[in-house]
Design a protein around this motif. Structure first.
Motif, mmCIF file in Angstrom:
data_model
loop_
_atom_site.group_PDB
_atom_site.id
_atom_site.type_symbol
_atom_site.label_atom_id
_atom_site.label_comp_id
_atom_site.label_asym_id
_atom_site.label_seq_id
_atom_site.Cartn_x
_atom_site.Cartn_y
_atom_site.Cartn_z
ATOM 1 N N MET A 98 -5.477 1.335 13.024
ATOM 2 C CA MET A 98 -6.369 1.332 11.856
ATOM 3 C C MET A 98 -7.668 0.628 12.224
ATOM 4 S SD MET A 98 -5.452 2.691 8.884
ATOM 5 C CE MET A 98 -6.581 1.738 7.880
ATOM 6 N N ALA A 100 -10.562 1.784 10.690
ATOM 7 C CA ALA A 100 -11.481 2.057 9.578
ATOM 8 C C ALA A 100 -11.804 0.784 8.813
ATOM 9 C CB ALA A 100 -10.862 3.083 8.623
ATOM 10 N N VAL A 102 -11.976 -0.256 5.423
ATOM 11 C CA VAL A 102 -11.509 0.235 4.124
ATOM 12 C C VAL A 102 -12.045 -0.686 3.045
ATOM 13 C CG1 VAL A 102 -9.478 0.892 2.774
ATOM 14 C CG2 VAL A 102 -9.380 0.977 5.290
ATOM 15 N N ALA A 103 -12.693 -0.109 2.038
ATOM 16 C CA ALA A 103 -13.204 -0.938 0.937
ATOM 17 C C ALA A 103 -12.032 -1.597 0.236
ATOM 18 C CB ALA A 103 -13.986 -0.071 -0.049
ATOM 19 N N ASP A 104 -12.116 -2.904 0.053
ATOM 20 C CA ASP A 104 -11.026 -3.621 -0.619
ATOM 21 C C ASP A 104 -10.963 -3.287 -2.104
ATOM 22 O OD1 ASP A 104 -10.236 -4.918 1.712
ATOM 23 O OD2 ASP A 104 -11.742 -6.481 1.448
ATOM 24 N N PRO A 131 -5.678 0.349 -2.257
ATOM 25 C CA PRO A 131 -4.467 0.130 -1.466
ATOM 26 C C PRO A 131 -4.822 -0.499 -0.124
ATOM 27 C CG PRO A 131 -5.050 2.466 -1.511
ATOM 28 C CD PRO A 131 -5.944 1.770 -2.500
ATOM 29 N N ASP A 132 -3.949 -1.359 0.365
ATOM 30 C CA ASP A 132 -4.077 -1.895 1.722
ATOM 31 C C ASP A 132 -3.297 -0.931 2.623
ATOM 32 O OD1 ASP A 132 -3.729 -3.181 4.171
ATOM 33 O OD2 ASP A 132 -3.497 -5.157 3.267
ATOM 34 N N VAL A 133 -4.015 -0.031 3.266
ATOM 35 C CA VAL A 133 -3.360 1.064 3.998
ATOM 36 C C VAL A 133 -2.532 0.520 5.162
ATOM 37 C CG1 VAL A 133 -3.695 3.246 5.232
ATOM 38 C CG2 VAL A 133 -5.210 2.644 3.313
ATOM 39 N N LEU A 134 -3.109 -0.373 5.944
ATOM 40 C CA LEU A 134 -2.366 -0.946 7.075
ATOM 41 C C LEU A 134 -1.146 -1.716 6.580
ATOM 42 C CD1 LEU A 134 -2.132 -1.530 10.123
ATOM 43 C CD2 LEU A 134 -3.673 -3.487 9.771
ATOM 44 N N GLY A 153 -3.986 -3.014 14.060
ATOM 45 C CA GLY A 153 -5.108 -3.130 13.136
ATOM 46 C C GLY A 153 -6.286 -3.835 13.782
ATOM 47 N N PHE A 154 -7.359 -3.862 13.056
ATOM 48 C CA PHE A 154 -8.578 -4.549 13.480
ATOM 49 C C PHE A 154 -8.957 -5.558 12.406
ATOM 50 C CE2 PHE A 154 -10.946 -2.739 17.114
ATOM 51 C CZ PHE A 154 -10.040 -1.767 17.492
ATOM 52 N N ALA A 155 -9.560 -6.652 12.799
ATOM 53 C CA ALA A 155 -10.100 -7.579 11.808
ATOM 54 C C ALA A 155 -11.373 -8.203 12.353
ATOM 55 C CB ALA A 155 -9.083 -8.666 11.486
ATOM 56 N N ALA A 156 -12.388 -8.235 11.524
ATOM 57 C CA ALA A 156 -13.619 -8.943 11.862
ATOM 58 C C ALA A 156 -13.596 -10.239 11.069
ATOM 59 C CB ALA A 156 -14.830 -8.097 11.494
ATOM 60 N N GLU A 157 -13.682 -11.351 11.759
ATOM 61 C CA GLU A 157 -13.593 -12.647 11.079
ATOM 62 C C GLU A 157 -14.751 -13.539 11.526
ATOM 63 O OE1 GLU A 157 -11.268 -13.221 8.870
ATOM 64 O OE2 GLU A 157 -9.680 -11.776 9.337
ATOM 65 N N LYS A 172 -3.158 -12.507 9.604
ATOM 66 C CA LYS A 172 -3.297 -11.106 9.194
ATOM 67 C C LYS A 172 -2.274 -10.238 9.920
ATOM 68 C CE LYS A 172 -7.476 -10.195 7.567
ATOM 69 N NZ LYS A 172 -8.934 -10.001 7.609
ATOM 70 N N LYS A 176 0.538 -8.152 7.632
ATOM 71 C CA LYS A 176 0.518 -6.690 7.600
ATOM 72 C C LYS A 176 1.640 -6.085 8.446
ATOM 73 C CE LYS A 176 -4.386 -6.634 6.582
ATOM 74 N NZ LYS A 176 -4.779 -5.712 5.516
HETATM 75 N N1 CTP Z 1 -7.208 -2.370 5.896
HETATM 76 C C1 CTP Z 1 -6.562 -1.362 5.234
HETATM 77 N N2 CTP Z 1 -6.731 -1.209 3.886
HETATM 78 C C2 CTP Z 1 -7.519 -2.064 3.193
HETATM 79 C C3 CTP Z 1 -8.187 -3.105 3.877
HETATM 80 C C4 CTP Z 1 -8.007 -3.234 5.218
HETATM 81 O O1 CTP Z 1 -5.832 -0.598 5.868
HETATM 82 N N3 CTP Z 1 -7.680 -1.898 1.883
HETATM 83 C C5 CTP Z 1 -6.983 -2.515 7.353
HETATM 84 C C6 CTP Z 1 -8.224 -2.346 8.183
HETATM 85 O O2 CTP Z 1 -8.361 -1.014 8.617
HETATM 86 C C7 CTP Z 1 -7.941 -3.282 9.360
HETATM 87 C C8 CTP Z 1 -7.061 -4.366 8.766
HETATM 88 O O3 CTP Z 1 -6.519 -3.815 7.567
HETATM 89 O O4 CTP Z 1 -7.219 -2.642 10.362
HETATM 90 C C9 CTP Z 1 -7.763 -5.642 8.448
HETATM 91 O O5 CTP Z 1 -8.829 -5.409 7.573
HETATM 92 P P1 CTP Z 1 -9.549 -6.633 6.888
HETATM 93 O O6 CTP Z 1 -10.605 -6.144 5.956
HETATM 94 O O7 CTP Z 1 -9.915 -7.608 7.941
HETATM 95 O O8 CTP Z 1 -8.303 -7.265 6.085
HETATM 96 P P2 CTP Z 1 -8.022 -7.486 4.575
HETATM 97 O O9 CTP Z 1 -6.543 -7.412 4.417
HETATM 98 O O10 CTP Z 1 -8.804 -6.562 3.705
HETATM 99 O O11 CTP Z 1 -8.437 -8.989 4.340
HETATM 100 P P3 CTP Z 1 -9.888 -9.648 4.026
HETATM 101 O O12 CTP Z 1 -10.902 -8.558 3.920
HETATM 102 O O13 CTP Z 1 -9.675 -10.384 2.743
HETATM 103 O O14 CTP Z 1 -10.125 -10.581 5.197
#
Ligand code: CTP
Ligand code: CA
Length: 234
Positions: A98, A100, A102-104, A131-134, A153-157, A172, A176
């Motif tokens: 994952m 992408a 994804v808009a939270d 939805p949190d797809v991952l 998954g990927f995360a930018a922190e 994370k 997940k």
């Molecule tokens: N992701 C997802 N669905 C979402 C948000 C995130 O599948 N609604 C996936 C992204 O594709 C990524 C991973 O979860 O691989 C981490 O995304 P990130 O935005 O860092 O994590 P969040 O769980 O949304 O936490 P936050 O934004 O609060 O740090």
């Protein structure tokens, strides 16, 4: 690069990658979006195809990027569409990545007709959680509803005074239920809208591999190296 130097270690493997940024409609012409270009996801797809994988790329909005040869592309707009396509494509996948953005959140209501400024004074836009797809893929796998070999998954922190970038990444990865998490340290113009990326590949087994500052294709190669390592352990 020398084509002979590319390992064919993903031959016969079915992999699914998400890329780009979702767009969440407010009305027929407006949306909430983000700056993801999709370059990292497309690099992952290109490298996987080079290494012999059967690749499905689920792409939300991206810059104009060439679709790598041999890659099956599915286009989506919203997080909900992305979830549907990912669950559909991921059944029996050897690896799912994952990448992408994804808009939270999405506008709680999609207005059917273009909102006119004369209609009313502007008020706040109400949002609903996406939805949190991952997270859902990880949960479905944990519960035995979906067979996925390796989930990444990927995360930018940025980190903050209380918690480091790596600690956020570890948390994370665990929450997940994925096997690998690529953590990018953001700031200094890294990660968004640039050709380069830098970070770590964290594994649920506890390892953390630094990824040097370099091209997104280099990070992609490191991700597939880590996936191949997981295959060997399974
Ligand atoms: N992701 C997802 N669905 C979402 C948000 C995130 O599948 N609604 C996936 C992204 O594709 C990524 C991973 O979860 O691989 C981490 O995304 P990130 O935005 O860092 O994590 P969040 O769980 O949304 O936490 P936050 O934004 O609060 O740090
Ligand atoms: Ca998020």
């Amino acid at each position: 690069t020398d084509p002979a130097a590319v390992p064919r270690d993903l031959t016969g493997r079915k992999v699914v990658i998400s890329a780009g940024g979702t767009r969440e409609p407010l009305d027929p012409v407006r949306y909430l979006g983000n700056r993801s270009s999709g370059r990292q996801g497309f690099a992952l797809a290109r490298v996987a195809a080079h290494r012999g994988a059967e690749v499905t790329l689920v792409a939300a909005n991206t810059a104009e990027l060439a679709v790598p040869a041999g890659v099956r592309l599915r286009r989506v707009d919203t997080a909900e569409q992305l979830r549907t396509e990912m669950f559909d494509a991921s059944a029996d996948a050897d690896a799912v990545v994952m990448s992408a953005a994804v808009a939270d959140f999405r506008p709680a209501e999609r207005v059917e007709h273009k909102i006119k400024k004369a209609d009313r004074e502007p008020g706040p836009v109400e949002l609903a959680r996406n939805p949190d797809v991952l997270g859902e893929l990880g949960a479905a796998r944990s519960e035995g509803r979906l067979r996925i070999g390796v989930l990444a998954g990927f995360a930018a922190e940025t980190g903050d005074p209380d918690t480091t970038v790596l600690q956020y990444g570890r948390d994370k990865l665990a929450s997940k239920a994925c096997d690998l998490l690529v953590v990018n340290a953001v700031g200094d113009g890294r990660a968004f809208e640039v050709e380069d990326n830098a970070g770590w590949v964290l594994a649920a087994s506890g390892t953390q591999r630094p990824v040097p500052y370099g091209a997104k294709s280099l990070l992609a190669s490191r991700v597939w190296d880590a996936v191949v390592e997981q295959f060997a352990d399974q």
